[in-house]
Design an enzyme around this catalytic site. Structure first.
Site, mmCIF file in Angstrom:
data_model
loop_
_atom_site.group_PDB
_atom_site.id
_atom_site.type_symbol
_atom_site.label_atom_id
_atom_site.label_comp_id
_atom_site.label_asym_id
_atom_site.label_seq_id
_atom_site.Cartn_x
_atom_site.Cartn_y
_atom_site.Cartn_z
ATOM 1 N N ASP A 1 0.832 -1.213 0.000
ATOM 2 C CA ASP A 1 0.000 0.000 0.000
ATOM 3 C C ASP A 1 0.865 1.261 0.000
ATOM 4 O O ASP A 1 1.712 1.441 0.876
ATOM 5 C CB ASP A 1 -0.910 -0.022 1.236
ATOM 6 C CG ASP A 1 -1.899 1.119 1.229
ATOM 7 O OD1 ASP A 1 -2.974 0.965 0.638
ATOM 8 O OD2 ASP A 1 -1.581 2.188 1.794
ATOM 9 N N ARG A 2 0.639 2.132 -1.000
ATOM 10 C CA ARG A 2 1.481 3.313 -1.174
ATOM 11 C C ARG A 2 1.251 4.347 -0.085
ATOM 12 O O ARG A 2 2.198 4.964 0.409
ATOM 13 C CB ARG A 2 1.241 3.939 -2.556
ATOM 14 C CG ARG A 2 1.916 3.228 -3.716
ATOM 15 C CD ARG A 2 1.324 1.870 -4.065
ATOM 16 N NE ARG A 2 -0.058 1.910 -4.486
ATOM 17 C CZ ARG A 2 -0.875 0.868 -4.558
ATOM 18 N NH1 ARG A 2 -0.441 -0.339 -4.225
ATOM 19 N NH2 ARG A 2 -2.123 0.983 -4.940
ATOM 20 N N THR A 3 -0.001 4.532 0.299
ATOM 21 C CA THR A 3 -0.293 5.547 1.315
ATOM 22 C C THR A 3 0.294 5.130 2.661
ATOM 23 O O THR A 3 0.911 5.937 3.363
ATOM 24 C CB THR A 3 -1.813 5.767 1.414
ATOM 25 O OG1 THR A 3 -2.309 6.043 0.100
ATOM 26 C CG2 THR A 3 -2.146 6.933 2.312
ATOM 27 N N CYS B 1 -1.512 6.387 -11.443
ATOM 28 C CA CYS B 1 -1.750 6.403 -9.997
ATOM 29 C C CYS B 1 -0.965 7.576 -9.417
ATOM 30 O O CYS B 1 0.254 7.648 -9.588
ATOM 31 C CB CYS B 1 -1.269 5.090 -9.375
ATOM 32 S SG CYS B 1 -1.238 5.115 -7.567
ATOM 33 N N ASN B 2 -1.674 8.483 -8.766
ATOM 34 C CA ASN B 2 -1.001 9.647 -8.174
ATOM 35 C C ASN B 2 0.051 9.226 -7.150
ATOM 36 O O ASN B 2 1.220 9.604 -7.254
ATOM 37 C CB ASN B 2 -2.031 10.562 -7.491
ATOM 38 C CG ASN B 2 -2.679 11.534 -8.470
ATOM 39 O OD1 ASN B 2 -2.119 12.564 -8.787
ATOM 40 N ND2 ASN B 2 -3.851 11.173 -8.976
ATOM 41 N N THR B 3 -0.376 8.433 -6.160
ATOM 42 C CA THR B 3 0.492 8.157 -5.016
ATOM 43 C C THR B 3 1.771 7.428 -5.431
ATOM 44 O O THR B 3 2.845 7.672 -4.863
ATOM 45 C CB THR B 3 -0.274 7.325 -3.965
ATOM 46 O OG1 THR B 3 -1.623 7.785 -3.931
ATOM 47 C CG2 THR B 3 0.343 7.492 -2.599
ATOM 48 N N THR C 1 -6.856 14.893 -3.033
ATOM 49 C CA THR C 1 -7.137 14.422 -1.671
ATOM 50 C C THR C 1 -6.168 15.051 -0.675
ATOM 51 O O THR C 1 -5.086 15.505 -1.049
ATOM 52 C CB THR C 1 -6.966 12.893 -1.563
ATOM 53 O OG1 THR C 1 -5.598 12.579 -1.856
ATOM 54 C CG2 THR C 1 -7.874 12.161 -2.526
ATOM 55 N N LYS D 1 -17.323 8.650 -4.585
ATOM 56 C CA LYS D 1 -16.998 7.243 -4.319
ATOM 57 C C LYS D 1 -18.239 6.479 -3.889
ATOM 58 O O LYS D 1 -18.403 5.301 -4.196
ATOM 59 C CB LYS D 1 -15.940 7.144 -3.205
ATOM 60 C CG LYS D 1 -14.500 7.378 -3.665
ATOM 61 C CD LYS D 1 -13.545 7.180 -2.490
ATOM 62 C CE LYS D 1 -12.141 7.691 -2.739
ATOM 63 N NZ LYS D 1 -11.297 6.749 -3.488
ATOM 64 N N CYS E 1 -7.007 13.755 -8.859
ATOM 65 C CA CYS E 1 -7.674 12.630 -8.182
ATOM 66 C C CYS E 1 -8.688 12.077 -9.161
ATOM 67 O O CYS E 1 -9.446 12.837 -9.756
ATOM 68 C CB CYS E 1 -8.354 13.140 -6.911
ATOM 69 S SG CYS E 1 -9.494 11.958 -6.170
#
Lengths: 254, 254
Positions: free
Chosen positions: B63-65, B98-100, B142, B183, B213
């Site tokens: 998981d990137r976050t 993917c941003n993250t 976000t 979402k 986003c």
């Protein structure tokens, strides 16, 4: 580039990771639709639970229908090159979300040397699971698919069944105009025509229906249908996901 | 597996074919959405006119976050392995929808040795083309993306501009609830909230808006917006398609 033998060795590594190779691009939108079907077929609550997929969506493949008619170059070499990219990327299994491409399935399979799933085998197995051995299985598909005998000529080991096709009249009046209506965005008309075609097959004794064209499942669903039905590419997506999950489970069990 | 040097040699061959590599799976649905955006960005009347794409959608990436927060393993090794599959499959360019994941862009780029496009560079270049040099560029994203400074820290050569961010209050009252509404499928509420956030940035002097986003462009479009706006991943898709078409043209010109 790998050889067939190296592909076989690489495939056993790819298999241990459960990586599904999608030989796509025929066309690109059908490839995306198939990836959606794989997602829908996966019980996943997080990104990480989805199955690993590599995709080769290289649309520069000679037209399959023209080639089959003898009016264009064979797509086999381009399909093999695309499959080879999947081998290099580590796929342990290859699937093709395109009916017509399966006319070259056996040659491709032999040359590529990777495990592959055949769309018709998978769809037929699901239909027989629904309708039972010895069943009459109705088939809705384009004139081109029916004329190619892609479904009719495929034999499934140990399977006892009979294909039931739309009549020439039904193809001309219901199936082809129904598919054309869906392509044109007139879903209501498409649903009416294709439901009539399904109804006609049911009345002649079909016990399950295989939908061998990506447009048909957009308007014919399990609820509206008079018969249990199998969307062939959705069945292929389900089986590919099941293969990947089984590989992962086997790797964890070691 | 290839080395970085071999990737560079392979990439020049991949480039000559214009094959775009999509490093996906973060998550799988965003990958499919990006492939759709590439299709929509392509002027094509037949399958064969679409650009060739290879995709590695391997979601087994930490998981990137969580990693960015220091609460989990780094995703870099898994991202590199996935990018390596694209190199093996012949990609001449790599993009990540993917941003993250872009928090590891520089390290990945150096290790992979393939040409890559950075999401922020591409989005910013489009925004400046719309708003002009020296512009104030509003950013909707976000809290996690804003906190990571992914957009704010990215410098673009020769670009003169200023990021304009939502206030803490606007993030809490408009942006985050707006994204959550989208979402949850409440598009009307999402549109209202996110339009208010865009309006607030416009009133503080923003001359264009970057949507950083994937949920936001689902309800904020060029028509409803008070400002010209750039969907960052759509911009990435457009640039990837343009790269591929230019490669094909250059190869034909030789």
């Amino acid at each position: 580039m790998n050889t067939t033998l190296e592909n076989k060795a690489g495939a056993s590594l790819g298999a241990s990771l459960g990586i599904v190779g999608v030989l796509g691009g025929m066309g690109p939108l059908a490839t995306i639709d198939f990836m959606h079907k794989m997602l829908r077929a996966t019980p996943a609550a997080s990104d990480q639970e989805h199955v690993p997929v590599v995709v080769s969506s290289i649309p520069q493949v000679p037209d399959r229908t023209a080639a089959w008619r003898g009016e264009g170059a064979s797509p086999l070499a381009a399909m093999l090159a695309s499959g080879q990219r999947l081998a290099e990327a580590g796929a342990g299994l290859v699937v093709m979300p395109c009916n017509t491409a399966h006319l070259w399935f056996d040659e491709l399979h032999a040359a590529l040397g990777l495990p592959m799933l055949h769309l018709v085998d998978v769809a037929l197995a699901e239909a027989l699971a629904l309708a039972g051995q010895g069943a009459r299985i109705g088939l809705l598909a384009t004139d081109a698919t029916l004329a190619s005998a892609l479904y009719q000529q495929r034999e499934l080991a140990h399977a006892d069944f009979q294909w039931l096709l739309p009549t020439v009249q039904e193809r001309a009046d219901l199936v082809m105009p129904g598919i054309a209506a869906v392509k044109a965005g007139d879903l209501a008309r498409g649903a009416t025509l294709l439901n009539q075609a399904a109804e006609a097959l049911a009345q002649r004794g079909a016990q399950a229906l295989v939908l061998g064209c990506t447009e048909i499942p957009l308007v014919l669903g399990p609820v509206s249908s008079p018969l249990p039905m199998v969307d062939a590419t959705a069945a292929l997506a389900r089986r590919a996901v099941a293969w990947s999950l089984a590989q992962r489970e086997a790797a964890l069990a070691v």
